[in-house]
Write an enzyme that holds these catalytic residues in place. Structure first.
Site, short mmCIF file in Angstrom:
data_model
loop_
_atom_site.label_atom_id
_atom_site.label_comp_id
_atom_site.label_asym_id
_atom_site.label_seq_id
_atom_site.Cartn_x
_atom_site.Cartn_y
_atom_site.Cartn_z
N ILE A 50 20.89 -30.33 -0.26
CA ILE A 50 21.88 -29.83 0.33
C ILE A 50 22.96 -31.01 0.44
CG2 ILE A 50 22.91 -28.44 2.46
CD1 ILE A 50 19.88 -27.52 3.16
N GLU A 62 12.95 -32.64 -0.41
CA GLU A 62 11.90 -33.03 0.15
C GLU A 62 12.03 -33.18 1.70
OE1 GLU A 62 13.23 -34.63 -2.40
OE2 GLU A 62 12.11 -35.70 -3.57
N1 THU Z 1 17.66 -35.57 -4.68
C1 THU Z 1 16.79 -34.71 -4.10
O1 THU Z 1 16.95 -33.87 -3.35
N2 THU Z 1 15.19 -35.16 -4.10
C2 THU Z 1 15.10 -36.52 -5.22
O2 THU Z 1 13.57 -36.73 -5.10
C3 THU Z 1 16.10 -37.17 -5.56
C4 THU Z 1 17.61 -36.89 -5.37
C5 THU Z 1 18.92 -35.05 -4.80
C6 THU Z 1 19.92 -35.54 -3.66
C7 THU Z 1 21.37 -35.25 -4.20
O3 THU Z 1 21.83 -34.02 -3.74
C8 THU Z 1 20.91 -34.83 -5.70
O4 THU Z 1 19.56 -35.05 -5.85
C9 THU Z 1 21.48 -36.02 -6.89
O5 THU Z 1 21.27 -37.46 -6.24
#
Ligand code: THU
Length: 144
Positions: A50, A62
């Site tokens: 988000i 996560e």
């Molecule tokens: N992101 C995640 O939700 N989990 C991860 O393990 C790596 C990165 C998201 C954060 C951001 O919204 C997007 O991926 C790009 O970094």
């Protein structure tokens, strides 16, 4: 469940992570992530990333899953499946959890907590101990 050996359970976790990924709010990165967290009692919690116009406020998939589970009283966890990739497209690369999410995992999980990843073709199965060795945690504070 000592170690997570059941392939059917993994498949269910990845399916739920994919479903959650569809709800990602990621207008800035265009990178959508979904996660499905397995609790010790068998309950599953999903989460998506988000984002926010103030980029630093963004929350990873996560942590969304962990915070949902913890806010409903869960405290023991066995595994998390994570899928990520270009929004609207298939998963092509492993999406390992960022350092902040690893630290959140370390707050609630032991070194044998399982992190399940896929690149769409094969699975990667990592332990939290592998992902975050020599971590800082509540044990450090208990010695103060
Ligand atoms: N992101 C995640 O939700 N989990 C991860 O393990 C790596 C990165 C998201 C954060 C951001 O919204 C997007 O991926 C790009 O970094």
């Amino acid at each position: 469940m000592e170690r997570l050996e059941q392939t059917a359970l993994w498949n269910e976790l990845f399916q739920k992570a994919e479903e959650a990924r569809k709800e990602a709010y990621c207008p800035y990165s265009g990178f959508s992530v979904g996660a499905a967290l397995l609790c010790a009692d068998g309950a599953m919690y999903t989460g998506c990333n988000i984002e926010n116009a103030a980029y630093g406020v963004s929350n990873c998939a996560e942590r969304t899953a962990f915070f949902r589970a913890v806010s409903e009283g869960r405290r023991e966890f066995l595994a998390i499946a994570i899928v990520g990739g270009k929004r609207g497209g298939p998963v092509r690369e492993f999406c390992a959890p960022c350092g902040v999410c690893r630290q959140v995992m370390a707050e609630f999980c032991g070194l044998d907590f399982e992190v399940l990843l896929t690149d769409g073709k094969s699975l990667q199965r990592l332990s939290l101990g592998e992902l975050l060795p020599h971590s800082f945690g509540k044990d450090n504070l208990s010695k103060v």
